[in-house]
Design a protein around this motif. Structure first.
Motif, PDB file in Angstrom:
ATOM      1  N   ASN A   1       0.863  -1.176   0.000  1.00  0.00           N
ATOM      2  CA  ASN A   1       0.000   0.000   0.000  1.00  0.00           C
ATOM      3  C   ASN A   1       0.903   1.231   0.000  1.00  0.00           C
ATOM      4  O   ASN A   1       1.745   1.338   0.884  1.00  0.00           O
ATOM      5  N   PRO A   2       0.764   2.187  -0.883  1.00  0.00           N
ATOM      6  CA  PRO A   2      -0.287   2.338  -1.886  1.00  0.00           C
ATOM      7  C   PRO A   2       0.073   1.820  -3.279  1.00  0.00           C
ATOM      8  O   PRO A   2      -0.764   1.855  -4.163  1.00  0.00           O
TER       9      PRO A   2
ATOM     10  N   ILE B   1      -9.103   1.926   2.739  1.00  0.00           N
ATOM     11  CA  ILE B   1      -9.158   1.070   1.553  1.00  0.00           C
ATOM     12  C   ILE B   1      -9.993  -0.153   1.919  1.00  0.00           C
ATOM     13  O   ILE B   1     -10.300  -0.376   3.094  1.00  0.00           O
ATOM     14  N   GLY B   2     -10.352  -0.936   0.916  1.00  0.00           N
ATOM     15  CA  GLY B   2     -10.996  -2.211   1.198  1.00  0.00           C
ATOM     16  C   GLY B   2     -12.414  -2.070   1.698  1.00  0.00           C
ATOM     17  O   GLY B   2     -12.845  -2.780   2.601  1.00  0.00           O
ATOM     18  N   ASP B   3     -13.167  -1.166   1.104  1.00  0.00           N
ATOM     19  CA  ASP B   3     -14.572  -0.955   1.447  1.00  0.00           C
ATOM     20  C   ASP B   3     -15.417  -1.487   0.289  1.00  0.00           C
ATOM     21  O   ASP B   3     -14.900  -1.661  -0.828  1.00  0.00           O
ATOM     22  N   THR B   4     -16.720  -1.695   0.533  1.00  0.00           N
ATOM     23  CA  THR B   4     -17.625  -2.006  -0.580  1.00  0.00           C
ATOM     24  C   THR B   4     -17.684  -0.820  -1.545  1.00  0.00           C
ATOM     25  O   THR B   4     -17.945  -0.994  -2.731  1.00  0.00           O
ATOM     26  N   ARG B   5     -17.485   0.387  -1.008  1.00  0.00           N
ATOM     27  CA  ARG B   5     -17.531   1.620  -1.791  1.00  0.00           C
ATOM     28  C   ARG B   5     -16.195   1.877  -2.463  1.00  0.00           C
ATOM     29  O   ARG B   5     -15.143   1.569  -1.891  1.00  0.00           O
ATOM     30  N   SER B   6     -16.217   2.485  -3.635  1.00  0.00           N
ATOM     31  CA  SER B   6     -14.964   2.877  -4.279  1.00  0.00           C
ATOM     32  C   SER B   6     -14.411   4.112  -3.578  1.00  0.00           C
ATOM     33  O   SER B   6     -15.165   5.039  -3.243  1.00  0.00           O
ATOM     34  N   LEU B   7     -13.093   4.085  -3.357  1.00  0.00           N
ATOM     35  CA  LEU B   7     -12.432   5.132  -2.575  1.00  0.00           C
ATOM     36  C   LEU B   7     -11.272   5.705  -3.367  1.00  0.00           C
ATOM     37  O   LEU B   7     -10.642   5.010  -4.171  1.00  0.00           O
ATOM     38  N   VAL B   8     -10.972   6.968  -3.096  1.00  0.00           N
ATOM     39  CA  VAL B   8      -9.866   7.626  -3.783  1.00  0.00           C
ATOM     40  C   VAL B   8      -9.085   8.452  -2.776  1.00  0.00           C
ATOM     41  O   VAL B   8      -9.651   8.957  -1.803  1.00  0.00           O
ATOM     42  N   ILE B   9      -7.781   8.537  -2.999  1.00  0.00           N
ATOM     43  CA  ILE B   9      -6.979   9.439  -2.168  1.00  0.00           C
ATOM     44  C   ILE B   9      -5.748   9.882  -2.949  1.00  0.00           C
ATOM     45  O   ILE B   9      -5.309   9.208  -3.891  1.00  0.00           O
ATOM     46  N   HIS B  10      -5.247  11.019  -2.550  1.00  0.00           N
ATOM     47  CA  HIS B  10      -4.008  11.545  -3.103  1.00  0.00           C
ATOM     48  C   HIS B  10      -2.964  11.385  -1.995  1.00  0.00           C
ATOM     49  O   HIS B  10      -2.874  12.228  -1.095  1.00  0.00           O
ATOM     50  N   PRO B  11      -2.207  10.280  -1.988  1.00  0.00           N
ATOM     51  CA  PRO B  11      -1.351   9.966  -0.833  1.00  0.00           C
ATOM     52  C   PRO B  11      -0.369  11.082  -0.466  1.00  0.00           C
ATOM     53  O   PRO B  11      -0.123  11.336   0.709  1.00  0.00           O
ATOM     54  N   ALA B  12       0.181  11.752  -1.485  1.00  0.00           N
ATOM     55  CA  ALA B  12       1.233  12.742  -1.201  1.00  0.00           C
ATOM     56  C   ALA B  12       0.736  13.829  -0.261  1.00  0.00           C
ATOM     57  O   ALA B  12       1.515  14.382   0.525  1.00  0.00           O
TER      58      ALA B  12
END
Ligand SMILES: Cc1ncc(COP(=O)(O)O)c(C=O)c1O
Lengths: 194, 426
Positions: free
Chosen positions: B159-160, B371-382
């Motif tokens: 991850n990620p 992460i790892g949800d039924t829902r789609s997820l997004v993130i900008h790690p930086a």
């Protein structure tokens, strides 16, 4: 017979079949594994006999120690060897002089002696090596699951209500064959396991 | 007669669970209680002395949680498991049994940012020294080994970055060094990868992610593979030497091939105290029942989205190990033949600003740090999970400034793609 892994049915058959167990090398010290196993098996209803020449005159959870298998003076179903692997052969030879013969030789976790096993099997006895009957009993009855241990068994039947001294059902579906090899590797070069 | 062994999906539903002894309740009840009565004084003494199996106090163990523990141990092919309050609690509880002040452990550089923080700062303050190695260059693990090394820590899928780790190669280094290999299997779940089959000695999860699977509970777990001999060379006195707090019991001698899990419970959990709530155990257990179905769908959706993004003109690169031609595709085929997971990253030609815009324009994807949800997820790690790292560390951890991470959910894949499409158009 392969002694690296055991089918659950084999272990289950032994634990369901035996009643009288002589534990050779039983310790009266209450933090030793032999003490744990002795007390647990006695509470599960087995007729336990502690064998240890250094402890004669004392008793273990109310059962008097005897010096040797020959001193028991009544038939026994199983000899549980809580001694160094190297003395397992002479203990099996002693067990084979008993009349009637015991049905099972069980060597404790960390104890393995293939020559002794072959001798016992040639005389028609069943043999288990490098396993603990307390752990196997707890596993096959799923009682050990209370500690997060993988019992490698399943059941859709109502669990028995655990009470002290009860015999738990060992009759569950298995999903893992034997044990991992770690206990075997750990057994190499082990001292007296009491 | 050898019995037929149940398969993964059967274990995901049944392992560890049994109808309740008193009520016959078929689903596992939530034992929402702090404590359990003893039968008598001798029973109490036996439990405290580790002589008997049983329940004492929910900080140390709980019947609902025990079902979860056995289930995950069964799915991973381990001998026992210990559930704790979070993935991070699993890491500290497991390592506390192995490390003393001044000891070292080797960790892959590509890890969850929170683990990099935990290892770099909190663990340093305990005197546990992390030595970083590059999972893409196994020789860096070999050269990091010293006489003070006590463990090697990797993520099966990182991850990620979504990169797949060569578990067997690193396991060989651990074997040679005589130290256990710890694998964080959070991103793969045992449905996709079973690290113990590839040489792991300890498997950890943040159950917060795919095991629970519904984004409703924080939890962690430690699985003991039963494969490591703790007594071989006195490197692990917690397991091989008499324990003063238990009147001189030696844990490996007493508990054999599940001694590590017991040590984590009766020393780690008892003293560090990061217990999971029975309610969270219940929710995670319910989640695990559908793990095989969910992971199949996660992988199918992720692959479709990754393929679609690869063909999009605004996208510079897509890093999904499930795509042919990806650097990790061979490792994915070897270790995760059923699918490369739900998580991947991609970079946008428009760089940092385009990443920030995309995240704010998405309508179906949720912008959040899980992460790892039924829902789609997004993130900008930086700018979020990896923001505490410096730029070089960010790139090493696979979280460069132009990179966006997706955790693909279980919605219709057409809707997931449509959302990305509209956001990339803006
Ligand atoms: C791979 C990995 N390990 C560990 C953790 C930490 O788990 P938790 O948040 O449950 O403490 C996470 C959380 O994101 C993770 O992704």
């Amino acid at each position: 017979m392969n002694h690296d892994t055991y089918d659950d049915n084999y272990i289950r058959g032994i634990l369901n079949g035996v009643k009288t167990i002589a534990m050779v090398g039983a310790s009266p010290v209450n933090v030793r594994p032999s003490y744990f196993a002795f007390k647990y098996l006695a509470q599960r209803g087995y007729d336990m006999i502690p064998v240890n020449p250094g402890q004669v005159g004392k008793s273990l959870v109310g059962k008097p120690f005897v010096a040797s298998l020959r001193d028991i003076g009544r038939p026994i179903d199983m000899v549980d060897i809580f001694r160094n692997s190297s003395v397992a052969l002479s203990l099996v030879e002693e067990a084979l002089t008993l009349d009637p013969l015991p049905k099972v030789i069980w060597m404790q976790l960390g104890v393995r002696n293939d020559e002794a096993a072959a001798k016992a099997e040639a005389a028609g006895l069943k043999v288990v090596m490098n396993r603990c009957p307390k752990i196997e009993y707890g596993r096959l009855s799923s009682e050990i699951s209370w500690m997060g241990v993988n019992s490698r068994t399943l059941s859709s039947k109502r669990a028995p209500i655990p009470t002290q001294g009860m015999r738990l059902s060992l009759n569950r579906v298995s999903f893992g064959g034997g044990d991992t090899s770690a206990a075997d590797r750990a057994a190499q070069g082990k001292k007296d396991p009491t | 007669m050898t019995e037929r062994l149940p398969g993964f999906a059967t274990l995901a539903i049944h392992a560890g669970a049994q109808p309740d002894p008193t009520t016959g309740a078929r689903n596992t009840p939530i034992y929402q209680t702090t404590s359990f009565v003893f039968n008598d004084a001798d029973h109490a003494a036996s439990l405290f002395g580790l002589q008997a199996f049983g329940n004492i106090y929910t900080r140390i163990g709980n019947p609902t949680t025990a079902v979860l523990e056995e289930r995950v141990a069964a799915l991973e092919g381990g001998t026992a498991a210990l559930a704790v309050a979070s993935g991070h609690a699993a890491q500290v509880t497991a390592l506390q049994q192995l490390l003393r002040p001044g000891d070292e452990f080797i960790a892959a550089r590509k890890l969850y940012g929170g683990s990099i923080n935990q290892f770099t700062h909190a663990f340093k303050s305990f005197g546990w020294n992390v030595v970083w190695a590059d999972p893409d260059d196994i020789s860096t693990f070999e050269s990091a080994v010293t006489p003070r090394t006590k463990a090697i820590f990797i993520e099966s899928i990182a991850n990620p970055s979504g990169s797949v780790t060569d578990i067997e190669a690193i396991s060989a280094v651990a074997r040679k060094a005589g130290v256990p290999l710890i694998v964080d299997n959070t991103l793969a779940s045992p449905y996709l990868i079973r690290p113990i089959d590839h040489g792991a000695d300890i498997v950890l999860h943040s159950m917060t992610k795919f095991l629970g699977g519904h984004g409703n509970s924080i939890g962690g777990i430690i699985v003991d593979a039963g494969t490591f001999d703790w007594s071989r060379d006195n490197k692990y006195p917690v397991l091989s030497e008499p324990r003063p707090e238990y009147h001189g019991i030696k844990l490996q001698e007493t508990f054999g091939n599940f001694a590590f899990a017991i040590a984590c419970r009766v020393l780690g959990l008892r003293d560090l105290g990061a217990a999971i709530s029975p309610f969270n155990s219940f929710l995670i257990l319910t989640g695990i029942e559908t793990l095989p179905l969910r992971m199949q769908k996660h992988c199918e959706n992720a692959k479709a989205v990754a393929e679609w993004l690869s063909a999009h003109p605004a996208v510079a690169s897509v890093n999904y190990a499930g795509l042919a031609g990806n650097r990790y595709n061979n490792l994915a085929r070897k270790y995760a033949p059923k699918g490369a997971g739900a998580l991947f990253t991609f970079t946008l030609k428009g760089g940092y600003d385009a990443g920030v815009n995309l995240v704010s324009n998405l309508r179906l994807f949720s912008h959040l740090a899980n992460i790892g949800d039924t829902r789609s997820l997004v993130i900008h790690p930086a700018s979020t999970t990896h923001s505490q790292l410096d730029d070089a560390q960010k790139i090493q951890a696979g979280a460069g400034p132009d990179l966006v991470r997706l955790s693909i959910g279980l919605e219709d894949k057409e809707d997931i793609i449509a959302d990305l499409d509209q956001a990339l158009r803006q």
